[in-house]
Design an enzyme around this catalytic site. Sequence first.
Site, PDB file in Angstrom:
ATOM      1  CB  CYS A  95      16.723  19.441 -17.050  1.00 25.59           C
ATOM      2  SG  CYS A  95      15.345  18.594 -16.267  1.00 25.59           S
ATOM      3  CG  HIS A 347      18.838  14.252 -17.651  1.00 22.42           C
ATOM      4  ND1 HIS A 347      19.648  15.372 -17.579  1.00 22.42           N
ATOM      5  CD2 HIS A 347      17.549  14.718 -17.531  1.00 22.42           C
ATOM      6  CE1 HIS A 347      18.897  16.447 -17.420  1.00 22.42           C
ATOM      7  NE2 HIS A 347      17.623  16.072 -17.380  1.00 22.42           N
ATOM      8  CB  CYS A 377      12.521  19.689 -22.051  1.00 21.99           C
ATOM      9  SG  CYS A 377      12.906  18.017 -21.491  1.00 21.99           S
TER      10      CYS A 377
END
Length: 391
Positions: A95, A347, A377
Amino acid sequence: MSLNPRDAVIVDFGRTPMGRSKGGMHRNTRAETMSAHLISKVLERNAKIDPAEVEDVIWGCVNQTLEQGWNIARMASLMTQIPHTSAGQTVSRLCGSSMSALHTAVQAIQTGNGDVFVVGGVEHMGHVGMMHGVDPNPHLSLYAAKASGMMGLTAEMLGKMHGISREAQDAFGERSHRLAHKATVEGKFKDEIIPMQGYDENGFLKVFDYDETIRPETTLESLATLKPAFNPKGGTVTAGTSSQITDGASCMIVMSAQRAQDLGIQPMAVVRAMAVAGVDPAIMGYGPVPSTQKALKRAGLTMADIDFVELNEAFAAQALPVLKDLKLLDKMEEKVNLHGGAIALGHPFGCSGARISGTLLNVMKQNGGTLGVSTMCVGLGQGITTVFERV
């Protein structure tokens, strides 16, 4: 403020409109084509920069296979005005990939290994699914909880540990869509969204200059009707309080302060500190807490000094514990994700780190802030943070 010659400054930021991965605007656009279009347009609006000066194109991408394989940074770069003499590398920190791309460029600038970098990232989750070709080692369960690779279950765990109610999560999800819609209507995204051609739901080609992922009709009542997405028996995390699966790309131009001054370019901000940190993979969403604490310490700051924060909204159940332990819950309405977040915008893994950082810089500009933090995160238990100062 005075800058050191080797300070790394952000001089521009742009992103694609965020598209839904199922039948969305980018369904007929490849990831490297999307990236190349974005890079080209950002460079076009920075005419003082000679593309030949670009040292490296550093592009975040998580699932590096199919159209995202074979070093998509180089693939995309070859389709732009950047000459073949410039380099390209693709990076993955899951991520946090495009924020890692930014950090790599900053470190190169600070150590005298280049003056001009194009950084960012992409993920076309509609074309390359998040689990496509992934084959986790079965022995990993000897070292970390078996569910550590199931992001929704890690969010359930973190939310349960911190006593985050379903109602609080729904309120956070509704806020994300409401603020993102408000920002769209008020033109707050116009400086960052680079219009792109895409296909509407009827299959007609059109130019998109807005995010198709935002649902302004979202209410607490509608969110309350959704069933748990990951733990059917007693779970609290739903699709409405999770980041959307979307397609998109983001791009920044990063330069040494000296080169920006030489070219007469006014930077948006300077990078003051960076940090990464690890946590138990079972609560991967907690990573922004130690990485932010580390970055603030390196900058000689406390959270009280920070004007605005962008926290990637992987899940409401994950974001709320992070905000609680960073002492931001009571400051959320004035400091945090003022234009919504990933619950509304989505995302796309490789895109998000640069996306939230660029959005942060625009929030700081629009609201007169000086210091900002972007943080997120990272799957399997990491956090990554950048501290910016507007100049």
